[in-house]
Design an enzyme around this catalytic site. Structure first.
Site: not given
Ligand code: AR6
Length: 170
Positions: A11, A24, A33-34
């Site tokens: 993204i 978060n 993604v964060d």
């Molecule tokens: N581009 C698009 N999607 C992505 C990317 C990217 N670069 N990287 C990961 N994803 P998550 P949550 C996808 O864990 O479940 C963080 O530590 C990933 O494969 O990022 O809402 C925050 O600080 C998954 O499908 O977010 C919070 O503590 C989706 O993004 C916590 O994680 C969401 O995964 C939030 O957890």
């Protein structure tokens, strides 16, 4: 007319007016993604957050910053529910995260926005359930009226990509 599409990829690379961050409640960055968004945007993003939102955010809300080094002009930070911890409220909270992000994008005058699959990583939301809520909520917001012309679901893995294509009938 607002289009909805799904792409497989990172993204942080997308050329849209706003990308949504699955953050978060501290808004100080994290993994997934964060972490990718903070790395790509640079330290200016964290500095803006600390100045504007020192108390962070609540689950389901959405707050904007600039995109800094990203191609996107804005990052809209939201927080999805933790599936196993936020109880029966999790469906409403996930819907709120999408709905409030769209509303912030409307206020900013955005024409295009990209969403990650909020809560489906670290926060453990089952992909099929999360996808259904995401698509339903976005369709409701389009029906309610928006200036957005392009809404993109950006998936990072095949399972999410397939779930969105299935839900959207693509
Ligand atoms: N581009 C698009 N999607 C992505 C990317 C990217 N670069 N990287 C990961 N994803 P998550 P949550 C996808 O864990 O479940 C963080 O530590 C990933 O494969 O990022 O809402 C925050 O600080 C998954 O499908 O977010 C919070 O503590 C989706 O993004 C916590 O994680 C969401 O995964 C939030 O957890």
């Amino acid at each position: 007319m607002t289009s909805i599409s799904v792409v497989l990829g990172d993204i942080t690379k997308l050329e849209v007016d706003a990308i949504v961050n699955a953050a978060n409640v501290s808004l100080r960055g994290g993994g997934g993604v964060d972490g990718a968004i903070h790395r790509a945007a640079g330290l200016g993003l964290l500095e803006e957050i600390i100045e504007k939102y020192p108390d962070g955010i609540i689950v389901g809300a959405a707050l904007p910053t600039f995109g800094h080094k990203l191609k996107a002009m804005y990052v809209i930070h939201t927080v999805g529910p933790r599936y196993y911890l936020d109880g029966v409220e999790h469906e409403k909270l996930l819907s709120d995260a999408y709905r409030n992000s769209i509303r912030v994008a409307n206020e900013l005058g955005c024409k295009s926005i990209a969403f990650p699959a909020i809560s489906t990583g670290v926060y453990g939301y089952p992909i099929d359930e999360a996808t259904e809520i995401a698509v339903r909520t976005i369709r409701e917001e389009i029906a309610a009226g928006t200036e957005l012309q392009e809404i993109v679901f950006c998936c990072f893995d095949d399972a999410n990509f397939e779930a969105y294509k299935n839900e959207l009938g693509l």
